[in-house]
Design a protein around this motif. Sequence first.
Motif, PDB file in Angstrom:
ATOM      1  N   ILE A 174     -19.008 -24.942  33.350  1.00 54.66           N
ATOM      2  CA  ILE A 174     -19.891 -24.488  34.423  1.00 54.66           C
ATOM      3  C   ILE A 174     -21.155 -25.334  34.324  1.00 54.66           C
ATOM      4  O   ILE A 174     -21.764 -25.418  33.261  1.00 54.66           O
ATOM      5  N   THR A 175     -21.533 -25.964  35.434  1.00 51.17           N
ATOM      6  CA  THR A 175     -22.691 -26.844  35.401  1.00 51.17           C
ATOM      7  C   THR A 175     -23.440 -26.821  36.720  1.00 51.17           C
ATOM      8  O   THR A 175     -22.865 -26.490  37.759  1.00 51.17           O
ATOM      9  N   LYS A 210     -12.424  -4.541  43.649  1.00 48.42           N
ATOM     10  CA  LYS A 210     -12.613  -4.638  42.199  1.00 48.42           C
ATOM     11  C   LYS A 210     -12.545  -6.103  41.806  1.00 48.42           C
ATOM     12  O   LYS A 210     -11.858  -6.895  42.453  1.00 48.42           O
ATOM     13  N   PHE A 211     -13.231  -6.464  40.731  1.00 49.55           N
ATOM     14  CA  PHE A 211     -13.279  -7.865  40.340  1.00 49.55           C
ATOM     15  C   PHE A 211     -11.889  -8.437  40.105  1.00 49.55           C
ATOM     16  O   PHE A 211     -11.618  -9.579  40.492  1.00 49.55           O
ATOM     17  N   THR A 212     -10.989  -7.668  39.504  1.00 50.30           N
ATOM     18  CA  THR A 212      -9.650  -8.200  39.230  1.00 50.30           C
ATOM     19  C   THR A 212      -8.928  -8.569  40.527  1.00 50.30           C
ATOM     20  O   THR A 212      -8.240  -9.584  40.583  1.00 50.30           O
ATOM     21  N   PHE A 237     -20.665 -14.099  37.830  1.00 49.12           N
ATOM     22  CA  PHE A 237     -19.404 -14.269  38.550  1.00 49.12           C
ATOM     23  C   PHE A 237     -18.748 -15.581  38.123  1.00 49.12           C
ATOM     24  O   PHE A 237     -17.554 -15.627  37.840  1.00 49.12           O
ATOM     25  N   ALA A 238     -19.527 -16.658  38.073  1.00 48.03           N
ATOM     26  CA  ALA A 238     -18.996 -17.967  37.658  1.00 48.03           C
ATOM     27  C   ALA A 238     -18.442 -17.899  36.236  1.00 48.03           C
ATOM     28  O   ALA A 238     -17.365 -18.429  35.956  1.00 48.03           O
ATOM     29  N   ARG A 239     -19.154 -17.240  35.339  1.00 44.27           N
ATOM     30  CA  ARG A 239     -18.655 -17.097  33.958  1.00 44.27           C
ATOM     31  C   ARG A 239     -17.341 -16.317  33.936  1.00 44.27           C
ATOM     32  O   ARG A 239     -16.442 -16.630  33.166  1.00 44.27           O
ATOM     33  N   ASN A 240     -17.218 -15.332  34.811  1.00 43.55           N
ATOM     34  CA  ASN A 240     -16.014 -14.500  34.840  1.00 43.55           C
ATOM     35  C   ASN A 240     -14.802 -15.208  35.443  1.00 43.55           C
ATOM     36  O   ASN A 240     -13.670 -14.785  35.209  1.00 43.55           O
ATOM     37  N   ILE A 241     -15.029 -16.270  36.230  1.00 43.39           N
ATOM     38  CA  ILE A 241     -13.885 -17.021  36.760  1.00 43.39           C
ATOM     39  C   ILE A 241     -13.670 -18.333  36.004  1.00 43.39           C
ATOM     40  O   ILE A 241     -12.759 -19.094  36.339  1.00 43.39           O
ATOM     41  N   ALA A 242     -14.472 -18.582  34.991  1.00 44.78           N
ATOM     42  CA  ALA A 242     -14.360 -19.831  34.224  1.00 44.78           C
ATOM     43  C   ALA A 242     -12.999 -19.967  33.556  1.00 44.78           C
ATOM     44  O   ALA A 242     -12.524 -21.089  33.332  1.00 44.78           O
ATOM     45  N   ASP A 243     -12.350 -18.836  33.258  1.00 41.16           N
ATOM     46  CA  ASP A 243     -11.042 -18.903  32.599  1.00 41.16           C
ATOM     47  C   ASP A 243      -9.926 -19.379  33.534  1.00 41.16           C
ATOM     48  O   ASP A 243      -8.784 -19.533  33.111  1.00 41.16           O
TER      49      ASP A 243
END
Length: 155
Positions: free
Chosen positions: A2-3, A51-53, A93-99
């Motif tokens: 992420i940048t 929901k986020f999932t 949100f970005a951290r949560n989709i980083a995977d």
Amino acid sequence: MITEDRTAFRAALPTGGRLLGLDVGTKTIGTALCDAGWSFASPAELIRRTKFTADKAALVALAAAQSVKGIVVGLPLNLDGTDSPRTQSTRAFARNIADLGLPILLWDERWSTQAVERQMIAEDLSRAKRAERVDKLAASYILQGAIDGLVAVKP
């Protein structure tokens, strides 16, 4: 990865590839896609947040169907360039989709919604039609700004 650094993001994608642009709101996520050569961005789907999932599953499906190589997320900074509560939420949100395993570029989107709203008003769209389209068009505006900036960076 992420940048906020377009040079680092560009280096992570030396051969280009389709990008997914996101305008992350509290009720919806506007999406946009660009071509593999980073010439133009177009509005895509509007994801109604639940929901986020479920939100993440919709993004995964869209990214897979479109062979996306990277993600550009609009970062809603304050006018003076500092973080706001929405900025913090977008970073989370970005951290949560980083995977998802795709490089993520956080792109300044301070004026995207206003620019899109002004354009739709100039086109004489009704308030209802503007509300229906604003998030997708804002995602497209964000993505177009990002690809224009990325093209200016030499690999």
